[in-house]
Design a protein around this motif. Structure first.
Motif, PDB file in Angstrom:
ATOM      1  N   GLU A 216      -1.428  -7.742  44.471  1.00  0.00           N
ATOM      2  CA  GLU A 216      -0.444  -8.675  45.027  1.00  0.00           C
ATOM      3  C   GLU A 216       0.816  -8.679  44.177  1.00  0.00           C
ATOM      4  OE1 GLU A 216      -0.029 -13.470  46.006  1.00  0.00           O
ATOM      5  OE2 GLU A 216      -2.011 -12.588  45.639  1.00  0.00           O
ATOM      6  N   PHE A 217       0.632  -8.658  42.852  1.00  0.00           N
ATOM      7  CA  PHE A 217       1.762  -8.596  41.927  1.00  0.00           C
ATOM      8  C   PHE A 217       2.543  -7.302  42.124  1.00  0.00           C
ATOM      9  CE2 PHE A 217       3.513  -7.207  37.852  1.00  0.00           C
ATOM     10  CZ  PHE A 217       4.219  -8.320  37.421  1.00  0.00           C
ATOM     11  N   ALA A 218       1.826  -6.173  42.272  1.00  0.00           N
ATOM     12  CA  ALA A 218       2.471  -4.873  42.457  1.00  0.00           C
ATOM     13  C   ALA A 218       3.285  -4.843  43.747  1.00  0.00           C
ATOM     14  CB  ALA A 218       1.419  -3.767  42.466  1.00  0.00           C
ATOM     15  N   ALA A 219       2.745  -5.433  44.815  1.00  0.00           N
ATOM     16  CA  ALA A 219       3.466  -5.467  46.089  1.00  0.00           C
ATOM     17  C   ALA A 219       4.781  -6.220  45.949  1.00  0.00           C
ATOM     18  CB  ALA A 219       2.593  -6.106  47.164  1.00  0.00           C
ATOM     19  N   GLU A 220       4.751  -7.323  45.199  1.00  0.00           N
ATOM     20  CA  GLU A 220       5.969  -8.105  44.978  1.00  0.00           C
ATOM     21  C   GLU A 220       6.982  -7.308  44.155  1.00  0.00           C
ATOM     22  OE1 GLU A 220       8.735 -11.124  45.099  1.00  0.00           O
ATOM     23  OE2 GLU A 220       6.898 -10.859  46.270  1.00  0.00           O
ATOM     24  N   LYS A 221       6.493  -6.578  43.150  1.00  0.00           N
ATOM     25  CA  LYS A 221       7.383  -5.757  42.328  1.00  0.00           C
ATOM     26  C   LYS A 221       8.052  -4.673  43.165  1.00  0.00           C
ATOM     27  CE  LYS A 221       7.367  -7.400  38.175  1.00  0.00           C
ATOM     28  NZ  LYS A 221       8.640  -7.814  37.530  1.00  0.00           N
ATOM     29  N   LEU A 222       7.278  -4.017  44.034  1.00  0.00           N
ATOM     30  CA  LEU A 222       7.842  -2.969  44.883  1.00  0.00           C
ATOM     31  C   LEU A 222       8.865  -3.545  45.862  1.00  0.00           C
ATOM     32  CD1 LEU A 222       4.854  -0.608  45.748  1.00  0.00           C
ATOM     33  CD2 LEU A 222       6.866  -0.091  44.389  1.00  0.00           C
ATOM     34  N   HIS A 223       8.587  -4.743  46.358  1.00  0.00           N
ATOM     35  CA  HIS A 223       9.543  -5.403  47.243  1.00  0.00           C
ATOM     36  C   HIS A 223      10.859  -5.648  46.505  1.00  0.00           C
ATOM     37  CE1 HIS A 223      11.210  -8.135  50.235  1.00  0.00           C
ATOM     38  NE2 HIS A 223      11.400  -9.029  49.278  1.00  0.00           N
TER      39      HIS A 223
END
Length: 257
Positions: A216-223
Motif C-alpha cells: 500500500e505504501f509502495a502504491a502511494e509512492k508510485l502515485h
C-alpha cells in the motif's frame, strides 16, 4: 595496442572480463551460472540468507553444503574492498549477487534477448510490486542489507547506486510506462529509485500480514512519482541530490532501529 597487451599480460587476482569471455554472464557480475562462485552465492542466498542474513555464516553454511572448503571465502569476494565497518569482501559480493540476480529475475520473461516469446509489457506498478515480492524471503534482514548499502564508500558508489539506477531503468524500459529523452528521463528513474529505497525501508519495519502495508505504501509512492512527473521538470543534479538524501535518511532510520 601496446598498452592493451600489457594489461592482458598482467595476471589479475580476481574474476575479470579482461581475462576471458564469459558466456551468459549476469553483468556487472564477472562470472556466469556455471561457475563455482555463482553456485555458492545462489545456494547461500536461497537457503541460508533467509535464516542467517547477509553474513559469512550464510556463506560458510553454503560452502559446507556443497562440500567446499572455507578458504573459498577469500576468492568469492576478491574483487571487492572491505568497507570501513569491516564488512568482508565475500559478504559484499553476496549483497551484490542479490541485487543483480533479482534485477535479472524481474525482467527474465520480458527481455527478447533471453526468451523467444517475450510476455506483454506489464504496468510499471506491476514490476515495482514484483520486485518487492522478491524481497519477501529475506525481508527480516532488509535492515541489515540497507544499512550495508548506505555506508559511504566504494561499494555505495560502484555497486549500490549503479544497481539501483539499473533496476529503475529496467522497470521503466520493460513496462508500458511512456518514456522520454530529456531531463525527464533522469527525473523519472531517479524518482523511481527514491520510491524503491523508501519502500524497502518501510518493508524492513513492516509487521503486517504478507507485507500488505508495504505494498500500500509502495502504491502511494508510485502515485506520487507519476504526479510529480506531470508537473515538475527537475534538473539531473537536483534528482541526484534527492536520491542521496533518501539514502542518508535510510541510514539514519536504520541506525535508530
Amino acid at each position: 595496442m601496446l598498452a592493451l597487451s600489457r594489461i592482458l599480460a598482467r595476471r589479475l587476482y580476481h574474476p575479470s572480463a579482461l581475462e576471458h569471455q564469459l558466456a551468459h554472464s549476469f553483468a556487472p557480475l564477472t562470472y556466469g551460472p556455471g561457475s563455482t562462485q555463482f553456485k555458492v552465492l545462489e545456494h547461500a542466498l536461497n537457503k541460508h540468507v533467509p535464516s542467517y542474513g547477509f553474513n559469512e555464516r550464510a556463506l560458510v553454511a553454503s560452502l559446507n553444503d556443497l562440500d567446499l572448503g572455507p578458504s573459498l571465502l577469500s576468492v568469492i569476494g576478491a574483487s571487492n574492498s572491505p568497507s570501513f565497518l569491516n564488512a568482508s569482501p565475500a559478504v559484499l559480493e553476496l549483497i551484490k549477487f542479490h541485487l543483480v540476480t533479482k534485477r535479472y529475475a524481474l525482467t527474465k520473461e520480458l527481455d527478447p534477448a533471453r526468451t523467444s516469446s517475450p510476455a506483454e509489457p506489464p504496468a510499471l506498478e506491476t514490476l515495482f510490486h514484483r520486485r518487492l515480492e522478491l524481497n519477501k524471503p529475506i525481508a527480516p534482514h532488509l535492515t541489515q542489507l540497507l544499512s550495508s548499502l548506505s555506508i559511504p564508500g566504494e561499494f555505495l558508489v560502484q555497486t549500490a547506486l549503479p544497481e539501483l539506477h539499473r533496476l529503475s531503468d529496467d522497470m521503466v524500459y520493460f513496462s508500458k510506462e511512456p518514456d522520454a529523452n530529456d531531463f525527464a528521463w533522469y527525473s523519472k528513474r531517479i524518482a523511481l529509485s527514491c520510491a524503491f529505497v523508501s519502500s524497502e525501508l518501510f518493508m524492513a519495519q513492516d509487521r503486517s500480514a504478507n507485507y500488505a502495508d508495504t505494498f500500500e505504501f509502495a502504491a502511494e509512492k508510485l502515485h506520487n512519482v507519476s504526479k510529480l512527473g506531470q508537473y515538475y521538470n527537475n534538473t539531473e543534479e537536483y534528482m541526484w541530490y534527492t536520491l542521496l538524501m533518501s539514502v542518508n535518511l535510510a541510514k539514519s532510520q536504520l541506525t535508530r532501529s
